[in-house]
Design a protein around this motif. Sequence first.
Motif, mmCIF file in Angstrom:
data_model
loop_
_atom_site.group_PDB
_atom_site.id
_atom_site.type_symbol
_atom_site.label_atom_id
_atom_site.label_comp_id
_atom_site.label_asym_id
_atom_site.label_seq_id
_atom_site.Cartn_x
_atom_site.Cartn_y
_atom_site.Cartn_z
ATOM 1 N N ALA A 107 -2.531 7.642 5.961
ATOM 2 C CA ALA A 107 -3.124 7.216 4.686
ATOM 3 C C ALA A 107 -2.685 5.798 4.335
ATOM 4 O O ALA A 107 -3.481 5.005 3.822
ATOM 5 N N ARG B 110 -4.591 3.455 6.668
ATOM 6 C CA ARG B 110 -6.000 3.388 6.263
ATOM 7 C C ARG B 110 -6.147 2.502 5.029
ATOM 8 O O ARG B 110 -7.029 1.641 4.970
ATOM 9 N N GLU B 111 -5.268 2.679 4.046
ATOM 10 C CA GLU B 111 -5.317 1.886 2.812
ATOM 11 C C GLU B 111 -5.100 0.398 3.113
ATOM 12 O O GLU B 111 -5.706 -0.464 2.478
ATOM 13 N N HIS C 18 -2.553 3.398 12.540
ATOM 14 C CA HIS C 18 -1.203 3.939 12.335
ATOM 15 C C HIS C 18 -0.227 3.340 13.353
ATOM 16 O O HIS C 18 0.957 3.207 13.070
ATOM 17 N N THR D 241 2.598 11.641 1.214
ATOM 18 C CA THR D 241 1.800 10.516 1.702
ATOM 19 C C THR D 241 2.008 10.336 3.198
ATOM 20 O O THR D 241 3.078 9.908 3.634
ATOM 21 N N CYS E 128 0.826 -1.206 0.000
ATOM 22 C CA CYS E 128 0.000 0.000 0.000
ATOM 23 C C CYS E 128 0.865 1.262 0.000
ATOM 24 O O CYS E 128 0.596 2.214 -0.733
ATOM 25 N N LEU F 144 0.964 4.155 -2.903
ATOM 26 C CA LEU F 144 0.638 5.545 -2.559
ATOM 27 C C LEU F 144 1.817 6.476 -2.830
ATOM 28 O O LEU F 144 1.630 7.604 -3.316
ATOM 29 N N HIS G 170 1.276 9.557 -5.245
ATOM 30 C CA HIS G 170 1.174 10.890 -4.638
ATOM 31 C C HIS G 170 2.504 11.492 -4.219
ATOM 32 O O HIS G 170 2.551 12.667 -3.856
ATOM 33 N N LYS H 6 8.456 5.967 8.225
ATOM 34 C CA LYS H 6 7.879 5.858 6.884
ATOM 35 C C LYS H 6 8.960 5.437 5.882
ATOM 36 O O LYS H 6 8.709 4.620 4.994
#
Length: 189
Positions: free
Chosen positions: A32, A35-36, A41, A28, A15, A19, A23, A51
Amino acid sequence: MAISSTGTRERLQQCALALFEAHGFAETPVAAIAREAGVSHMTFFRHFPSKGDVVVGDLFDPMIAAAVASESAELPALERAVRGLVLAMQHEEATAEMRSPQFRQRLRLITSTPELRSALWRSGQASQDAIAEALATSGTSVVAARTAAGAVMGAATAVLIHWGTEPDRTFADEALRESLLSLLQDAGW
């Protein structure tokens, strides 16, 4: 039926990569990605400390260090480092990772994102430290161990970044192995 921890990690990475490509890395947020992937989190952070680790994280340092340490202490430090890294990359898990489409995708993201390029340098430094420690443990001087480890990791990073950004028919593990063995040949071994 619950998804395994490994399955969650893989889903988060898939995911995140999708993303990031759609994006941008900086644009990102972790929320997000979570959620995807259908998780919180906090679950993201249980699997990845940051990240950037979704893209740059390297799980092979212990494997590389063990492979370098298994080489004969009679061999020159550079030869031991190269042979150890080549041996580690032939491990089934490493080969599968380096042959995955996500591996090239991750390398493309790294080369196009300044924050990830610096994270790659930090990850490479950790690998370099692991190799140097494995060499020094068997009696190689600290300076020689660090020099050999730096040369090998510099060469490996250059090969992988080139491979990730250029259309090439070889697999990453093959390109890396050929380049590192060529380094030994050029050094006269």
